[in-house]
Motif scaffolding. Sequence first.
Motif, PDB file in Angstrom:
ATOM      1  N   ILE A   1      30.450  94.039  50.750  1.00 15.56           N
ATOM      2  CA  ILE A   1      29.109  94.516  50.405  1.00 15.56           C
ATOM      3  C   ILE A   1      28.110  93.763  51.280  1.00 15.56           C
ATOM      4  O   ILE A   1      27.993  92.533  51.196  1.00 15.56           O
ATOM      5  CB  ILE A   1      28.807  94.268  48.911  1.00 15.56           C
ATOM      6  CG1 ILE A   1      29.910  94.880  48.023  1.00 15.56           C
ATOM      7  CG2 ILE A   1      27.434  94.845  48.551  1.00 15.56           C
ATOM      8  CD1 ILE A   1      29.811  94.489  46.549  1.00 15.56           C
ATOM      9  N   ASP A   2      27.424  94.499  52.127  1.00 20.26           N
ATOM     10  CA  ASP A   2      26.470  93.890  53.057  1.00 20.26           C
ATOM     11  C   ASP A   2      25.096  93.810  52.394  1.00 20.26           C
ATOM     12  O   ASP A   2      24.479  94.827  52.107  1.00 20.26           O
ATOM     13  CB  ASP A   2      26.396  94.727  54.340  1.00 20.26           C
ATOM     14  CG  ASP A   2      25.495  94.086  55.387  1.00 20.26           C
ATOM     15  OD1 ASP A   2      25.386  92.841  55.414  1.00 20.26           O
ATOM     16  OD2 ASP A   2      24.897  94.836  56.187  1.00 20.26           O
ATOM     17  N   CYS A   3      24.632  92.596  52.134  1.00 17.18           N
ATOM     18  CA  CYS A   3      23.394  92.385  51.377  1.00 17.18           C
ATOM     19  C   CYS A   3      22.152  92.355  52.255  1.00 17.18           C
ATOM     20  O   CYS A   3      22.219  92.001  53.436  1.00 17.18           O
ATOM     21  CB  CYS A   3      23.471  91.052  50.631  1.00 17.18           C
ATOM     22  SG  CYS A   3      24.604  91.080  49.244  1.00 17.18           S
TER      23      CYS A   3
ATOM     24  N   LYS B   1      25.130  88.560  58.824  1.00 17.11           N
ATOM     25  CA  LYS B   1      25.746  89.224  57.657  1.00 17.11           C
ATOM     26  C   LYS B   1      26.332  90.583  58.053  1.00 17.11           C
ATOM     27  O   LYS B   1      27.512  90.845  57.840  1.00 17.11           O
ATOM     28  CB  LYS B   1      24.701  89.475  56.549  1.00 17.11           C
ATOM     29  CG  LYS B   1      24.247  88.240  55.800  1.00 17.11           C
ATOM     30  CD  LYS B   1      23.269  88.580  54.679  1.00 17.11           C
ATOM     31  CE  LYS B   1      21.914  89.051  55.174  1.00 17.11           C
ATOM     32  NZ  LYS B   1      21.181  88.042  55.970  1.00 17.11           N
ATOM     33  N   THR B   2      25.456  91.425  58.610  1.00 15.79           N
ATOM     34  CA  THR B   2      25.886  92.781  58.929  1.00 15.79           C
ATOM     35  C   THR B   2      26.950  92.782  60.024  1.00 15.79           C
ATOM     36  O   THR B   2      27.964  93.472  59.926  1.00 15.79           O
ATOM     37  CB  THR B   2      24.662  93.613  59.377  1.00 15.79           C
ATOM     38  OG1 THR B   2      23.706  93.597  58.315  1.00 15.79           O
ATOM     39  CG2 THR B   2      25.049  95.033  59.705  1.00 15.79           C
ATOM     40  N   THR B   3      26.710  91.982  61.050  1.00 11.90           N
ATOM     41  CA  THR B   3      27.667  91.886  62.147  1.00 11.90           C
ATOM     42  C   THR B   3      29.029  91.458  61.626  1.00 11.90           C
ATOM     43  O   THR B   3      30.061  91.998  62.032  1.00 11.90           O
ATOM     44  CB  THR B   3      27.137  90.862  63.174  1.00 11.90           C
ATOM     45  OG1 THR B   3      25.829  91.275  63.568  1.00 11.90           O
ATOM     46  CG2 THR B   3      28.023  90.771  64.386  1.00 11.90           C
TER      47      THR B   3
ATOM     48  N   GLY C   1      19.849  99.690  56.544  1.00  7.74           N
ATOM     49  CA  GLY C   1      20.978 100.530  56.954  1.00  7.74           C
ATOM     50  C   GLY C   1      21.670 100.082  58.228  1.00  7.74           C
ATOM     51  O   GLY C   1      22.289 100.894  58.930  1.00  7.74           O
ATOM     52  N   ASN C   2      21.598  98.803  58.547  1.00  7.95           N
ATOM     53  CA  ASN C   2      22.192  98.326  59.807  1.00  7.95           C
ATOM     54  C   ASN C   2      23.712  98.489  59.854  1.00  7.95           C
ATOM     55  O   ASN C   2      24.275  98.809  60.905  1.00  7.95           O
ATOM     56  CB  ASN C   2      21.852  96.857  60.061  1.00  7.95           C
ATOM     57  CG  ASN C   2      20.366  96.627  60.303  1.00  7.95           C
ATOM     58  OD1 ASN C   2      19.841  95.565  60.034  1.00  7.95           O
ATOM     59  ND2 ASN C   2      19.668  97.646  60.815  1.00  7.95           N
ATOM     60  N   ALA C   3      24.368  98.257  58.733  1.00 10.44           N
ATOM     61  CA  ALA C   3      25.836  98.399  58.724  1.00 10.44           C
ATOM     62  C   ALA C   3      26.209  99.864  58.954  1.00 10.44           C
ATOM     63  O   ALA C   3      27.162 100.166  59.678  1.00 10.44           O
ATOM     64  CB  ALA C   3      26.421  97.881  57.414  1.00 10.44           C
TER      65      ALA C   3
ATOM     66  N   LEU D   1      24.281  97.695  51.473  1.00 14.48           N
ATOM     67  CA  LEU D   1      23.322  97.515  50.377  1.00 14.48           C
ATOM     68  C   LEU D   1      21.975  97.019  50.909  1.00 14.48           C
ATOM     69  O   LEU D   1      21.174  96.466  50.184  1.00 14.48           O
ATOM     70  CB  LEU D   1      23.910  96.533  49.347  1.00 14.48           C
ATOM     71  CG  LEU D   1      23.300  96.563  47.944  1.00 14.48           C
ATOM     72  CD1 LEU D   1      23.455  97.924  47.288  1.00 14.48           C
ATOM     73  CD2 LEU D   1      23.921  95.490  47.044  1.00 14.48           C
ATOM     74  N   ASP D   2      21.751  97.209  52.198  1.00 16.03           N
ATOM     75  CA  ASP D   2      20.486  96.814  52.805  1.00 16.03           C
ATOM     76  C   ASP D   2      19.722  98.080  53.202  1.00 16.03           C
ATOM     77  O   ASP D   2      20.240  98.886  53.977  1.00 16.03           O
ATOM     78  CB  ASP D   2      20.762  95.947  54.047  1.00 16.03           C
ATOM     79  CG  ASP D   2      19.480  95.415  54.683  1.00 16.03           C
ATOM     80  OD1 ASP D   2      18.374  95.896  54.332  1.00 16.03           O
ATOM     81  OD2 ASP D   2      19.591  94.527  55.548  1.00 16.03           O
ATOM     82  N   PRO D   3      18.505  98.260  52.657  1.00 15.05           N
ATOM     83  CA  PRO D   3      17.731  99.462  52.973  1.00 15.05           C
ATOM     84  C   PRO D   3      17.562  99.705  54.472  1.00 15.05           C
ATOM     85  O   PRO D   3      17.320 100.832  54.899  1.00 15.05           O
ATOM     86  CB  PRO D   3      16.366  99.186  52.330  1.00 15.05           C
ATOM     87  CG  PRO D   3      16.616  98.146  51.293  1.00 15.05           C
ATOM     88  CD  PRO D   3      17.810  97.358  51.734  1.00 15.05           C
TER      89      PRO D   3
END
Length: 305
Positions: free
Chosen positions: A173-175, A61-63, A88-90, A84-86
């Motif tokens: 939006i990165d979930c 997802k993030t990648t 914070g990878n993105a 939107l992921d706690p």
Amino acid sequence: MGAEEVQSPVSHPTPAGEVSWTPIAEEAERAAKLLHPETKFPKPAHRRVFTIANQKGGVGKTTSAVNLAAGLAMHGLKVLVIDLDPQGNASTALAIEHRSGTPSIYEVLLGEVSLRDAAQVSDQSPNLYCVPATIDLAGAEIELVEMHGRETRLRAALTDQALDEIGPDYVFIDCPPSLGLLTVNAMVAAQEVLIPIQCEYYALEGLSQLLKNVELVQKHLNPELDLSTILLTMYDGRTKLADQVSAEVRSHFGDVVLQTVIPRNVKVSEAPSFGQTVLSYDPGSRGAMSYLDASREIAERGAAR
Ligand code: ADP
Ligand code: MG
């Protein structure tokens, strides 16, 4: 395909265990054109807001969010990534400040900070913006339960007016890897869902649950939501299984699946630790080329929609 690989006459496994291959001249030429920053991708008729969702962790997802965003930004489109992921990878991958206390999507959800004020420009491209996630978002899943309009808070923040202040053609939006309230907020705020599917054995497990959630959101909260795009990720051409999974996904979802498949490529996984997308970390790698190709496909579909 790094510079050395282009010259190599035959396919051979690299020390990293990946298969490198020799592109035919046409492919090399096409690649050079695609990489050329002068090549502009078409603008969509309307701003496209995607939520990148899959409750499975580690499917890309993030990648996909950061590299598709970079591919579009590199070719003249303005892109906003919303983390939107706690975890914070993105934000990390785009080298965006996201220490606790930094204005982030958390404050945006609370209505304390505007989208514009939380957005930062990535040094990867002047066209690439990111609203970071800080660790403060970790509590949000629970805090949201008590809040007024708990499923629609992100949509309330992503008004046309708020987005116009940044002006993106594309929003990703990165979930997080769950189907909780954060993902629901993302699906309610978006027009389109992009599902990355990893080409491996358990890939299809859990997919029906994800689809059911998309349907529930369509039915009750966002009738416009369109599962428009599926991206096959981490494809390993050496395994029969990868082909089986990709064939099965294609037979199920048809044209929703992008033609481009993202291969498993070590450069893709190395890039984030340098705060870079794979497009700047190793532009000639197969990972970079395939993300560029996928972003071109998305842009072409966007122009045709
Ligand atoms: P998610 O956001 O769905 O949890 P990530 O995008 O963080 O998944 O990917 C999970 C892990 O797999 C990360 O370490 C990432 O660097 C790695 N990865 C993702 N795509 C690829 C790829 N195409 N080739 C190699 N590694 C990849
Ligand atoms: Mg992620």
